[in-house]
Design a protein around this motif. Structure first.
Motif, PDB file in Angstrom:
ATOM      1  N   ASP A  38     -10.072   4.763   1.542  1.00 37.00           N
ATOM      2  CA  ASP A  38      -8.612   4.671   1.662  1.00 37.00           C
ATOM      3  C   ASP A  38      -8.274   3.269   2.146  1.00 37.00           C
ATOM      4  O   ASP A  38      -8.819   2.808   3.155  1.00 37.00           O
ATOM      5  N   LEU A  39      -7.393   2.609   1.444  1.00 35.48           N
ATOM      6  CA  LEU A  39      -7.035   1.237   1.794  1.00 35.48           C
ATOM      7  C   LEU A  39      -5.772   1.219   2.638  1.00 35.48           C
ATOM      8  O   LEU A  39      -4.753   1.789   2.241  1.00 35.48           O
ATOM      9  N   PRO A  40      -5.819   0.560   3.784  1.00 34.19           N
ATOM     10  CA  PRO A  40      -4.596   0.410   4.558  1.00 34.19           C
ATOM     11  C   PRO A  40      -3.622  -0.517   3.831  1.00 34.19           C
ATOM     12  O   PRO A  40      -4.027  -1.355   3.031  1.00 34.19           O
ATOM     13  N   GLU A  41      -2.363  -0.374   4.133  1.00 32.72           N
ATOM     14  CA  GLU A  41      -1.344  -1.224   3.528  1.00 32.72           C
ATOM     15  C   GLU A  41      -1.443  -2.640   4.093  1.00 32.72           C
ATOM     16  O   GLU A  41      -1.756  -2.844   5.267  1.00 32.72           O
ATOM     17  N   ASN A  42      -1.189  -3.628   3.246  1.00 27.84           N
ATOM     18  CA  ASN A  42      -1.114  -5.048   3.608  1.00 27.84           C
ATOM     19  C   ASN A  42      -2.429  -5.695   4.027  1.00 27.84           C
ATOM     20  O   ASN A  42      -2.412  -6.687   4.745  1.00 27.84           O
ATOM     21  N   ILE A  43      -3.556  -5.170   3.582  1.00 25.65           N
ATOM     22  CA  ILE A  43      -4.794  -5.908   3.815  1.00 25.65           C
ATOM     23  C   ILE A  43      -5.030  -6.822   2.611  1.00 25.65           C
ATOM     24  O   ILE A  43      -4.605  -6.522   1.507  1.00 25.65           O
ATOM     25  N   GLU A  44      -5.670  -7.936   2.850  1.00 24.64           N
ATOM     26  CA  GLU A  44      -5.943  -8.876   1.768  1.00 24.64           C
ATOM     27  C   GLU A  44      -7.352  -8.643   1.234  1.00 24.64           C
ATOM     28  O   GLU A  44      -8.311  -8.604   2.000  1.00 24.64           O
ATOM     29  N   LEU A  45      -7.438  -8.475  -0.073  1.00 21.87           N
ATOM     30  CA  LEU A  45      -8.720  -8.296  -0.732  1.00 21.87           C
ATOM     31  C   LEU A  45      -9.039  -9.530  -1.562  1.00 21.87           C
ATOM     32  O   LEU A  45      -8.166 -10.074  -2.239  1.00 21.87           O
ATOM     33  N   LYS A  46     -10.283  -9.958  -1.509  1.00 28.89           N
ATOM     34  CA  LYS A  46     -10.726 -11.089  -2.316  1.00 28.89           C
ATOM     35  C   LYS A  46     -10.948 -10.620  -3.747  1.00 28.89           C
ATOM     36  O   LYS A  46     -11.531  -9.574  -3.980  1.00 28.89           O
ATOM     37  N   ILE A  47     -10.474 -11.410  -4.675  1.00 32.77           N
ATOM     38  CA  ILE A  47     -10.654 -11.141  -6.101  1.00 32.77           C
ATOM     39  C   ILE A  47     -11.380 -12.341  -6.694  1.00 32.77           C
ATOM     40  O   ILE A  47     -10.864 -13.462  -6.640  1.00 32.77           O
ATOM     41  N   ASN A  48     -12.561 -12.118  -7.263  1.00 35.22           N
ATOM     42  CA  ASN A  48     -13.355 -13.236  -7.786  1.00 35.22           C
ATOM     43  C   ASN A  48     -13.075 -13.585  -9.231  1.00 35.22           C
ATOM     44  O   ASN A  48     -13.181 -14.742  -9.618  1.00 35.22           O
ATOM     45  N   ASN A  49     -12.777 -12.594 -10.048  1.00 29.32           N
ATOM     46  CA  ASN A  49     -12.568 -12.906 -11.470  1.00 29.32           C
ATOM     47  C   ASN A  49     -11.529 -11.980 -12.080  1.00 29.32           C
ATOM     48  O   ASN A  49     -11.222 -10.933 -11.542  1.00 29.32           O
TER      49      ASN A  49
END
Length: 65
Positions: A38-49
């Protein structure tokens, strides 16, 4: 980087940010999270591609992200 929204799942993030559901495993690995977490709201996730730019552009132009 992408910020999560309320009740957003990693599947949503993979599709909206990368345009390809198969990128879910890479996103999970890079961010050290489970694909079912479950992902909390407003967390930053890294996206590589980005897997499919056309789908990403569609979501962006229709304000899904």
């Amino acid at each position: 980087m992408i910020k999560t929204k309320d009740r957003q799942t990693l599947f949503d993030v993979a599709l909206v940010a990368c345009g390809d559901i198969e990128t879910i495993f890479e996103i999970a690995r890079v961010n050290d999270i489970s694909i079912t977490e479950d992902l909390p709201e407003n967390i930053e996730l890294k996206i590589n591609n980005i897997g499919n730019r056309r789908i990403v552009d569609y979501f962006a132009s229709n304000r899904f992200c």
